[in-house]
Design a protein around this motif. Structure first.
Motif, mmCIF file in Angstrom:
data_model
loop_
_atom_site.group_PDB
_atom_site.id
_atom_site.type_symbol
_atom_site.label_atom_id
_atom_site.label_comp_id
_atom_site.label_asym_id
_atom_site.label_seq_id
_atom_site.Cartn_x
_atom_site.Cartn_y
_atom_site.Cartn_z
ATOM 1 N N GLY A 1 43.413 58.992 16.964
ATOM 2 C CA GLY A 1 42.954 58.843 18.120
ATOM 3 C C GLY A 1 41.887 59.872 18.681
ATOM 4 N N LEU A 2 41.344 60.055 17.607
ATOM 5 C CA LEU A 2 40.227 61.238 17.930
ATOM 6 C C LEU A 2 39.192 61.036 16.604
ATOM 7 C CD1 LEU A 2 42.165 64.645 17.975
ATOM 8 C CD2 LEU A 2 40.885 63.622 19.551
ATOM 9 N N GLU B 1 35.250 66.820 19.654
ATOM 10 C CA GLU B 1 35.982 66.163 20.642
ATOM 11 C C GLU B 1 36.294 64.720 20.768
ATOM 12 O OE1 GLU B 1 33.629 68.314 24.213
ATOM 13 O OE2 GLU B 1 35.735 67.550 24.479
ATOM 14 N N ALA B 2 37.621 64.357 21.423
ATOM 15 C CA ALA B 2 37.911 63.150 21.575
ATOM 16 C C ALA B 2 36.752 62.243 22.122
ATOM 17 C CB ALA B 2 39.316 63.042 22.344
ATOM 18 N N GLU C 1 34.441 64.999 28.550
ATOM 19 C CA GLU C 1 35.695 64.160 28.441
ATOM 20 C C GLU C 1 35.563 62.911 29.358
ATOM 21 O OE1 GLU C 1 39.231 66.455 28.872
ATOM 22 O OE2 GLU C 1 40.519 64.863 28.115
#
Lengths: 163, 354
Positions: free
Chosen positions: B208-209, B215-216, B286
């Motif tokens: 999931g990254l 960064e995600a 984010e």
């Protein structure tokens, strides 16, 4: 999905890895993942932990011959201890040195110990020759079993010319 | 950095528009290779490192190689931190290649489809990347590039266990096949766990990254093969294609379900995100990714009609920390960058409207 660790925040980091049907799965929020070091997904970090688990650091692994512990690769000088620490081999000779001792590890990692893919161009010729020799040797065996000695002699000569 | 570099945005840009291409952002194949008789990078000395770099340079930039003019050479020791970060964010090099303890280099095609990393964990990491669902194309190009090199230099290879790699997790084919997927509906409806479990059982990794310490991104997942030994390259590509198809179908079905079940709430969520992203004055990376994910979903579903998906693709790239620093060279603090980011997004999105 909630974070498995703090159970407060939404899980945003999901991680699964499987080794021979044994699954390691984690669902964490960003903060907990950071604390656990799972946000650094660099393959080296993960893979090393992963390998350490396989070799069973501290506990002595049932999959590895402890005799290897003292081994050092004559080509690159990488010791078993060091390999265990970094999770990487130093050169292609390391593979030879561990030889069959590597098979359980490969089996655990990949579920297989035999390559079924591509052959490099520069190697392809010698590779196919050795495959051909294997094939002829099998034929030779058959011929001998059937007592076809003339045929066997022919095959033997073919093998000699290839070797 | 080289001005000749593509500059075109890889994210989904040139792929044909299909429901699958909405969901599959990029297709990537990489092969790990080592030169025979030379220690792997972890044990290499200075001269050996230089030898490997020069050898590969010679092969790629040789006149005999028809595609030599399409490539650019990057000496990692000569790039500054921002330049390195931009290459990492574009997935052209890995974070590990930027490790200064080693002499390393990269040879990247001008269209940014092929990248050859030299002296990473292995001597060579040959990668091909295409936008959208184009795994066959990526495999083909990666394979051809590998052939060009393997005609001129002997690889570390064992008849029984295949290509020898520094880490035993890559031995065999040395291939890693991956796709980047945008899965907002699967994430929203909580089906993710089931998918992760199913993938785990068949030797497929879902992250999931972004795979490389960056960064995600909002609802972005990378699906890749874990096993490299025992299956042929084609089988591995086929497996990833297959699992991608299944995940994509589920995502499409869930998007329709969610929309039909709760049309007002669904549209409300999308338009709220659009409202925020168009008007916010401070945006962290984010939050931007989260909002852009909603906007992307809205465009895919035909709910947002006045924004082009290309704009979202471009924004997804430019708001990454490295690219942002190139655009905003004078902003030093976090807040300054968040303000700058919000401004870039706001201007870009409000322009599309006119």
């Amino acid at each position: 999905m909630m974070c498995e660790k703090c159970k407060e925040r939404i899980a945003s980091v999901h991680f699964t890895q499987v080794v021979n049907n044994k699954k390691v799965e984690m669902h964490l929020c960003k903060q907990c993942a950071k604390e656990k070091g799972h946000l650094n997904f660099g393959s080296t970090i993960d893979v090393n932990d992963f390998l350490k688990g396989i070799f069973g650091i501290g506990g002595g692994s049932p999959y590895y011959n402890p005799g290897h512990v003292k081994m050092v690769c004559e080509k690159c000088g990488m010791s078993y201890d060091e390999f265990q620490k970094v999770g990487k081999f130093g050169c292609s000779k390391c593979y030879e040195m561990y030889g069959d001792g590597l098979k359980p590890l490969l089996k655990r990692l990949h579920g297989s110990i035999e390559h079924h893919g591509k052959t490099p161009k520069l190697m392809a010729e010698t590779h196919s020759i050795s495959k051909e020799i294997d094939r002829l040797k099998a034929q030779l065996q058959q011929a001998i079993e059937k007592e076809e000695y003339e045929k066997a002699a022919e095959i033997r000569d073919k093998i000699k010319s290839l070797e | 950095m080289h001005s000749e570099m593509g500059g075109e945005f890889m994210f989904g840009s040139e792929a044909k528009k299909t429901p699958e291409s909405d969901i599959v952002m990029t297709s990537r194949v990489r092969m790990a290779r080592n030169i025979n008789e030379y220690p792997f990078p972890v044990r290499m000395d200075y001269d050996q490192s230089i030898f490997i770099i020069n050898k590969i340079k010679e092969i790629i930039f040789n006149k005999e190689n028809n595609s030599s003019k399409d490539f650019l050479y990057f000496d990692l020791q000569k790039l500054n931190n921002i330049e390195k970060l931009v290459l990492v964010e574009k997935h052209l090099i890995s974070k590990e290649l930027t490790d200064n303890r080693r002499l390393s280099a990269a040879i990247i095609s001008k269209d940014e489809k092929v990248s050859i990393m030299i002296n990473e964990e292995d001597h060579l990491r040959i990668q091909a990347m295409f936008p959208g669902m184009q795994l066959d194309e990526a495999f083909d190009l990666c394979n051809k590039t590998d052939d060009i090199i393997s005609e001129k230099v002997e690889y570390a290879y064992d008849e029984n266990i295949g290509y020898l790699t520094s880490c035993p997790t890559n031995v065999g084919t040395g291939i890693r096949v991956s796709v980047m997927l945008h899965l907002p509906a699967i994430t929203m409806s909580g089906y993710l766990k089931g998918i992760l479990e199913a993938c785990g059982k068949i030797g497929v990794t879902v992250r999931g990254l972004y795979g490389e310490n960056t960064e995600a991104l909002g609802n972005m997942f990378q699906v890749s093969n874990q096993v490299t030994l025992g299956q042929s390259e084609e089988e591995i590509v086929y497996n990833i294609k297959n699992i991608t198809k299944q995940i994509t179908n589920q995502e499409i079905a869930l998007r329709d379900d969610l929309y039909k079940q709760n049309t007002f709430m669904f549209e409300d969520k999308i338009f709220r995100s659009l409202g925020i992203i168009k008007n916010a004055r401070v945006l962290t990376s984010e939050e931007s990714y989260k909002l852009l994910s909603d906007v992307r979903l809205g465009i895919d579903m035909g709910i947002i009609k006045d924004i082009d998906i290309k704009t979202v693709n471009e924004l997804t790239e430019v708001i990454k920390p490295g690219s942002l620093q190139v655009l905003l060279p004078n902003s030093t603090g976090q807040l300054e960058r968040d303000v700058g980011r919000a401004e870039i997004i706001r201007k870009k999105l409000n322009k599309t409207k006119e």
